[in-house]
Design an enzyme around this catalytic site. Sequence first.
Site, PDB file in Angstrom:
ATOM      1  CD  GLU A 129      -3.094  -0.852   0.270  1.00 50.17           C
ATOM      2  OE1 GLU A 129      -3.460   0.311   0.065  1.00 50.17           O
ATOM      3  OE2 GLU A 129      -3.597  -1.839  -0.301  1.00 50.17           O
ATOM      4  CG  ASP A 173      -8.628   3.906  -6.031  1.00 49.02           C
ATOM      5  OD1 ASP A 173      -9.170   5.008  -5.802  1.00 49.02           O
ATOM      6  OD2 ASP A 173      -8.317   3.101  -5.135  1.00 49.02           O
ATOM      7  CB  THR A 211      -6.355   6.130  -0.776  1.00 50.59           C
ATOM      8  OG1 THR A 211      -7.286   5.666  -1.751  1.00 50.59           O
ATOM      9  CG2 THR A 211      -5.793   4.947  -0.014  1.00 50.59           C
TER      10      THR A 211
END
Length: 281
Positions: free
Chosen positions: A66, A84, A89
Amino acid sequence: MRALSRYGAPVAADPSPERTDMKTFARLAATLVCATALITPATAHAADLNDPRLKDIAMQLVSSAENSSLDWRAQFGYIEDIWDGRGYTAGIIGFCSGTGDMLDLVELYKKRKPGNVLEKYLPALRKVNGTPSHAGLDPNYTKDWKTAAKDSAFRAAQESERDRVYFNPAVKQAKSDGVRALGQFAYYDAIVMHGNGGDRLSFSSIRKRALGKAKPPSQGGNETTWLNAFLDARVWAMKQEPEHEDTSRVDTAQRVFLKNGNLDLKTPLRWKVYGDSYEIK
């Protein structure tokens, strides 16, 4: 005349009841030790991701994929839009503004520390949930997120939500399926990326797809065969989304451990993600 013990073995007659009792006790103790030795390897020593050291390893493995770093504790303040379709995020597990888990996190933070720097964004987070939009968050949300990450209450909230939404459900299902630390991690990593909803690419759907090819140990299946089937299903799910088409977090990490027979995630661990090499000694 020779007497027989309770196990059928001949023993010399001993007129002393005390000595006979001591010999019988010794035989019973030896039998118990042998029985315990036969049982222990299969039960008491099974690797469990709830072990603090193994849990930390799991966090490092996820962080390598990640965040391209093993230092997962340095990621509390991480935040960006990786384009995405999930909005921002952020944090130690990739909480997303478009998938609801970031909203749940900020609501928990408000509950634990009213008046915090992120509380004012709750109305916007509710509106953008389910979309990639930043409406109501820009231009200062990322700056305020990083400020909040310096607060121990916010860091603790991130760990709480990580465990509640991702880690605990993954480990619970994995243990129910009879798999050890590697399998527990494979489940956890899948839930982190795909969520645990009801859509065709979610963790539950991945597991269902694997069940069409193999049985987990709890149903009499072989653990390695089952995990290969699960990873095959995981790779299929990843390839359905362009942003996840690089499957190296499975191919050159989890699959490597599995091929090596390292079902307990014993160190040292060596793997690659996106071409970068990592090691945990």
